[in-house]
Design a protein around this motif. Structure first.
Motif, PDB file in Angstrom:
ATOM      1  N   UNK A  90      78.009  50.998 -30.533  1.00 50.20           N
ATOM      2  CA  UNK A  90      77.016  49.923 -30.429  1.00 50.20           C
ATOM      3  C   UNK A  90      75.622  50.418 -30.796  1.00 50.20           C
ATOM      4  N   UNK A  91      75.441  51.724 -30.824  1.00 47.33           N
ATOM      5  CA  UNK A  91      74.180  52.312 -31.264  1.00 47.33           C
ATOM      6  C   UNK A  91      73.017  51.955 -30.359  1.00 47.33           C
ATOM      7  N   UNK A  92      71.900  51.558 -30.963  1.00 48.34           N
ATOM      8  CA  UNK A  92      70.674  51.375 -30.190  1.00 48.34           C
ATOM      9  C   UNK A  92      70.674  50.113 -29.334  1.00 48.34           C
ATOM     10  N   UNK A  93      71.818  49.418 -29.250  1.00 43.73           N
ATOM     11  CA  UNK A  93      71.960  48.322 -28.294  1.00 43.73           C
ATOM     12  C   UNK A  93      72.565  48.799 -26.973  1.00 43.73           C
ATOM     13  N   UNK A  94      72.840  50.098 -26.862  1.00 44.72           N
ATOM     14  CA  UNK A  94      73.453  50.640 -25.648  1.00 44.72           C
ATOM     15  C   UNK A  94      72.708  51.881 -25.184  1.00 44.72           C
ATOM     16  N   UNK A  95      72.408  51.907 -23.896  1.00 43.87           N
ATOM     17  CA  UNK A  95      71.789  53.070 -23.262  1.00 43.87           C
ATOM     18  C   UNK A  95      72.692  53.544 -22.132  1.00 43.87           C
ATOM     19  N   UNK A  96      72.679  54.844 -21.898  1.00 43.48           N
ATOM     20  CA  UNK A  96      73.521  55.464 -20.879  1.00 43.48           C
ATOM     21  C   UNK A  96      72.625  55.977 -19.746  1.00 43.48           C
ATOM     22  N   UNK A  97      72.808  55.426 -18.543  1.00 41.74           N
ATOM     23  CA  UNK A  97      72.028  55.860 -17.391  1.00 41.74           C
ATOM     24  C   UNK A  97      72.772  56.922 -16.602  1.00 41.74           C
ATOM     25  N   UNK A  98      72.157  58.092 -16.457  1.00 43.10           N
ATOM     26  CA  UNK A  98      72.771  59.196 -15.713  1.00 43.10           C
ATOM     27  C   UNK A  98      72.082  59.326 -14.358  1.00 43.10           C
ATOM     28  N   UNK A  99      72.902  59.290 -13.307  1.00 40.31           N
ATOM     29  CA  UNK A  99      72.412  59.306 -11.938  1.00 40.31           C
ATOM     30  C   UNK A  99      72.636  60.669 -11.285  1.00 40.31           C
ATOM     31  N   UNK A 100      72.388  60.737  -9.973  1.00 35.80           N
ATOM     32  CA  UNK A 100      72.459  62.003  -9.264  1.00 35.80           C
ATOM     33  C   UNK A 100      73.815  62.657  -9.274  1.00 35.80           C
ATOM     34  N   UNK A 101      74.898  61.876  -9.421  1.00 38.16           N
ATOM     35  CA  UNK A 101      76.229  62.474  -9.448  1.00 38.16           C
ATOM     36  C   UNK A 101      76.447  63.324 -10.694  1.00 38.16           C
ATOM     37  N   UNK A 102      75.556  63.218 -11.668  1.00 35.29           N
ATOM     38  CA  UNK A 102      75.618  64.110 -12.829  1.00 35.29           C
ATOM     39  C   UNK A 102      75.482  65.566 -12.410  1.00 35.29           C
ATOM     40  N   UNK A 103      74.777  65.819 -11.327  1.00 38.79           N
ATOM     41  CA  UNK A 103      74.519  67.195 -10.881  1.00 38.79           C
ATOM     42  C   UNK A 103      75.665  67.794 -10.075  1.00 38.79           C
ATOM     43  N   UNK A 161      83.430  65.290 -16.725  1.00 40.84           N
ATOM     44  CA  UNK A 161      83.357  64.252 -17.746  1.00 40.84           C
ATOM     45  C   UNK A 161      81.924  63.748 -17.919  1.00 40.84           C
ATOM     46  N   UNK A 162      81.202  63.640 -16.814  1.00 44.18           N
ATOM     47  CA  UNK A 162      79.806  63.204 -16.904  1.00 44.18           C
ATOM     48  C   UNK A 162      78.969  64.283 -17.591  1.00 44.18           C
ATOM     49  N   UNK A 163      79.238  65.550 -17.277  1.00 46.34           N
ATOM     50  CA  UNK A 163      78.517  66.640 -17.935  1.00 46.34           C
ATOM     51  C   UNK A 163      78.721  66.583 -19.444  1.00 46.34           C
ATOM     52  N   UNK A 164      79.968  66.383 -19.863  1.00 45.38           N
ATOM     53  CA  UNK A 164      80.266  66.327 -21.296  1.00 45.38           C
ATOM     54  C   UNK A 164      79.524  65.170 -21.953  1.00 45.38           C
ATOM     55  N   UNK A 165      79.504  64.011 -21.294  1.00 51.79           N
ATOM     56  CA  UNK A 165      78.800  62.855 -21.853  1.00 51.79           C
ATOM     57  C   UNK A 165      77.300  63.093 -21.913  1.00 51.79           C
ATOM     58  N   UNK A 166      76.751  63.750 -20.897  1.00 50.42           N
ATOM     59  CA  UNK A 166      75.313  64.014 -20.882  1.00 50.42           C
ATOM     60  C   UNK A 166      74.891  64.951 -22.009  1.00 50.42           C
ATOM     61  N   UNK A 218      68.916  71.347 -18.735  1.00 54.43           N
ATOM     62  CA  UNK A 218      69.581  72.646 -18.788  1.00 54.43           C
ATOM     63  C   UNK A 218      70.911  72.553 -19.521  1.00 54.43           C
ATOM     64  N   UNK A 219      71.664  71.464 -19.293  1.00 55.23           N
ATOM     65  CA  UNK A 219      72.934  71.273 -20.004  1.00 55.23           C
ATOM     66  C   UNK A 219      72.730  71.250 -21.516  1.00 55.23           C
ATOM     67  N   UNK A 220      71.634  70.653 -21.939  1.00 52.92           N
ATOM     68  CA  UNK A 220      71.396  70.450 -23.361  1.00 52.92           C
ATOM     69  C   UNK A 220      70.530  71.540 -23.980  1.00 52.92           C
ATOM     70  N   UNK A 221      70.084  72.502 -23.160  1.00 55.60           N
ATOM     71  CA  UNK A 221      69.244  73.573 -23.673  1.00 55.60           C
ATOM     72  C   UNK A 221      67.868  73.101 -24.080  1.00 55.60           C
ATOM     73  N   UNK A 222      67.333  72.117 -23.353  1.00 54.88           N
ATOM     74  CA  UNK A 222      66.018  71.557 -23.647  1.00 54.88           C
ATOM     75  C   UNK A 222      65.039  71.904 -22.535  1.00 54.88           C
TER      76      UNK A 222
END
Length: 256
Positions: free
Chosen positions: A165-178, A184-189, A230-234
């Motif tokens: 869907x490209x720029x019509x979709x955003x992914x919200x990452x919450x505290x459970x990412x940590x 699976x959430x880590x991979x998506x992030x 940190x996951x993304x090296x940024x």
């Protein structure tokens, strides 16, 4: 920083909570008629608070002509920047699928007419993906409506769908990412393009490490952002610039 999804009115002292740790803005989610009223009231009271209005899938049994009329009216408020959260929930209310779907489709229509994004809640029981599959089925009929996949689960199919869907979709990452077990959430992030990535708290739920087990607060969004950086090296500041720009773009926040 911007917390793109918080239930500020659930907290004992919203005024104190919103001023912690230097947030520039937060979006208070109104996921029932009463919470929509509360969210709009907080947005009227505080210049750094914005609101959404909608009907959560677990409250879809509240759907009625009167409910829709009030949410339609609230959606026009200048401090309302989104619709929802809406979607499908087969974790708590799988037996209400038809009611949930009707409310979901109506809120997609409302978002389209209001020119505002829809915040989407999707939850399944472990080992199942009926809500995820059903949500994608509904969304295929609304390709132009911007959506925010709130508290993204890392579901591989929904990830591919959102990327398509490209720029019509955003992914919200919450505290459970940590959390350590959230592979699976880590991979998506790591995979989601920076231009489609948002951070959120879902406060008072899902407090991130190192606050896990405590009530979540809007300012704790910083821990999730630092973890993803940190996951993304940024550098955190680089990721913060991107997520703030994304939040301003999808919600139309007038922040300079």
């Amino acid at each position: 920083m911007i917390d793109t999804h918080t239930h500020l009115d659930y907290l004992d002292d919203p005024a104190s909570a919103r001023s912690e740790l230097g947030l520039s803005a937060m979006v208070c989610i109104g996921a029932s008629v009463q919470h929509a009223r509360n969210a709009v009231a907080l947005a009227e009271q505080f210049s750094d608070v914005y609101a959404t209005v909608g009907l959560h899938p677990t409250d879809a049994d509240q759907d009625s002509p009167d409910t829709r009329a009030e949410l339609e009216a609230l959606a026009q408020h200048p401090r309302v920047v989104g619709i929802g959260e809406s979607g499908l929930d087969d974790y708590w209310n799988a037996d209400q699928r038809s009611v949930q779907r009707a409310a979901f489709e109506w809120q997609l229509d409302l978002a389209s007419r209001a020119g505002k994004p829809l915040v989407i809640h999707t939850r399944d029981k472990a080992g199942q993906d009926s809500a995820h599959q059903g949500g994608m089925e509904v969304l295929r009929a609304w390709p132009e409506v911007p959506v925010i996949l709130h508290c993204f689960s890392g579901h591989a199919g929904l990830l591919r769908f959102g990327l398509e869907r490209g720029d019509h979709t955003y992914f919200g990452f919450a505290g459970n990412t940590t959390y350590k077990n959230a592979a699976e959430i880590h991979a998506a992030a790591r995979e989601v393009p920076l231009s489609q990535l948002l951070v959120e708290t879902d406060a008072p739920f899902l407090a991130p490490v190192p606050k896990r087990g405590k009530p979540n607060r809007p300012g704790y969004v910083r821990y999730t952002l630092e973890f993803i950086a940190a996951l993304r090296g940024l550098a955190p500041a680089e990721l913060e610039r991107s997520t703030d720009e994304n939040a301003q773009r999808v919600y139309g926040l007038p922040i300079t």
